[in-house]
Design a protein around this motif. Structure first.
Motif, short mmCIF file in Angstrom:
data_model
loop_
_atom_site.label_atom_id
_atom_site.label_comp_id
_atom_site.label_asym_id
_atom_site.label_seq_id
_atom_site.Cartn_x
_atom_site.Cartn_y
_atom_site.Cartn_z
N CYS A 133 -24.59 -20.07 32.04
CA CYS A 133 -25.49 -20.38 33.14
C CYS A 133 -26.94 -20.47 32.63
CB CYS A 133 -25.32 -19.29 34.21
SG CYS A 133 -26.78 -18.84 35.13
N GLY A 134 -27.56 -21.62 32.86
CA GLY A 134 -28.92 -21.87 32.39
C GLY A 134 -29.94 -20.88 32.94
N PHE A 135 -29.78 -20.49 34.20
CA PHE A 135 -30.73 -19.55 34.80
C PHE A 135 -30.54 -18.14 34.23
CE2 PHE A 135 -31.00 -22.92 38.03
CZ PHE A 135 -32.38 -23.08 38.04
N CYS A 136 -29.31 -17.81 33.83
CA CYS A 136 -29.07 -16.51 33.18
C CYS A 136 -29.81 -16.49 31.84
CB CYS A 136 -27.57 -16.29 32.92
SG CYS A 136 -26.59 -16.13 34.43
N ARG A 137 -29.74 -17.62 31.13
CA ARG A 137 -30.42 -17.73 29.84
C ARG A 137 -31.92 -17.58 30.04
NH1 ARG A 137 -32.75 -21.74 26.37
NH2 ARG A 137 -32.15 -21.38 24.20
N LYS A 138 -32.44 -18.27 31.06
CA LYS A 138 -33.88 -18.22 31.34
C LYS A 138 -34.32 -16.77 31.61
CE LYS A 138 -37.23 -19.99 34.62
NZ LYS A 138 -37.33 -20.08 36.06
N PHE A 139 -33.54 -16.06 32.40
CA PHE A 139 -33.86 -14.66 32.70
C PHE A 139 -33.88 -13.82 31.42
CE2 PHE A 139 -32.30 -10.33 33.38
CZ PHE A 139 -33.29 -9.83 34.21
N HIS A 140 -32.86 -14.01 30.58
CA HIS A 140 -32.74 -13.19 29.38
C HIS A 140 -33.80 -13.51 28.34
CE1 HIS A 140 -29.34 -10.48 29.85
NE2 HIS A 140 -29.07 -11.29 30.84
N LEU A 141 -34.24 -14.75 28.31
CA LEU A 141 -35.23 -15.12 27.30
C LEU A 141 -36.67 -14.93 27.79
CD1 LEU A 141 -33.58 -18.27 25.68
CD2 LEU A 141 -33.39 -15.88 25.01
N SER A 142 -36.85 -14.55 29.06
CA SER A 142 -38.22 -14.34 29.54
C SER A 142 -38.37 -12.98 30.23
CB SER A 142 -38.63 -15.48 30.47
OG SER A 142 -37.71 -15.61 31.54
N THR A 143 -37.95 -12.92 31.49
CA THR A 143 -38.15 -11.72 32.31
C THR A 143 -37.56 -10.46 31.70
OG1 THR A 143 -38.05 -13.17 34.21
CG2 THR A 143 -37.81 -10.84 34.66
#
Length: 200
Positions: free
Chosen positions: A42-52
């Motif tokens: 999931c792209g949004f899971c990746r986004k969360f893990h690589l930022s927030t």
């Protein structure tokens, strides 16, 4: 003027999740617990893990204020999500907690291709015993653990990834608010800070 479109809030009503046997980071008795349901494709899971996630880790997890628990919600339309969930759980089984979190990072960094050979290479790079890992991947017990996470998500009303429950634990059960999606840092920090004030 027409009525405002119904927007589902980022933070919604309460939910409970059983975290018995789940993999976590942070102090076991931290006052606040955050459970994430993840799909490694999931792209949004990746986004969360690589930022927030880094913000939350340095501010709350590493300081003993937050325990972070990761559970699986592989979505059916992601071809490699289920296999990746099994692989991560096996990395933990064979290589322990450090191997698990290293593989979680590697899966997100290699998200464009999570086919079985790629995942096996990542596991090998982390130094997990290949023979034991291969046996684990075919162990029905591991598939049952992933299936149990999926059932937990449904019970908690979490249908998409990433889906979070942020609250407090009573034994193995975490009760708190649901947070939908890879929200900005502020959504998570406001919720965690509020809980930290209330549990003191």
């Amino acid at each position: 003027g027409g009525g405002a479109a119904l927007v589902r809030p980022a933070v919604s009503d309460t939910a409970s999740v059983n975290v018995n046997g789940a993999l976590s980071l942070g102090k076991a008795d931290a006052p606040v617990v955050m459970v994430e349901f993840v799909d490694f494709q999931c792209g949004f899971c990746r986004k969360f893990h690589l930022s927030t996630f880094d913000t939350l880790r340095s501010r709350y997890i590493d300081t003993g204020k937050l325990r972070y628990v990761l559970k699986n919600l592989p979505l059916s339309f992601h071809r490699h999500a289920h296999g990746s969930a099994i692989a991560a759980r096996c990395a933990a089984d064979v290589g322990g907690s450090i191997a698990y979190w290293r593989l979680v990072d590697a899966l997100f960094l290699n998200q464009r291709n999570l086919s079985a050979p790629v995942v096996e290479r990542l596991v090998e790079e982390i130094g997990v015993d290949q023979i034991r890992f291969g046996a684990c991947v075919n162990d029905p017990r591991i598939a049952a653990l992933v299936a149990k996470d999926v059932e937990e998500a449904a019970r908690a009303g979490i249908t998409g990834t990433p889906g979070f429950v942020v609250g407090t634990a009573n034994g193995d059960v975490v009760t708190g608010v649901r947070i939908r999606g890879a929200q900005p840092d502020a959504v998570f920090t406001a919720k965690i800070d509020g809980l930290l004030k209330s549990v003191k």
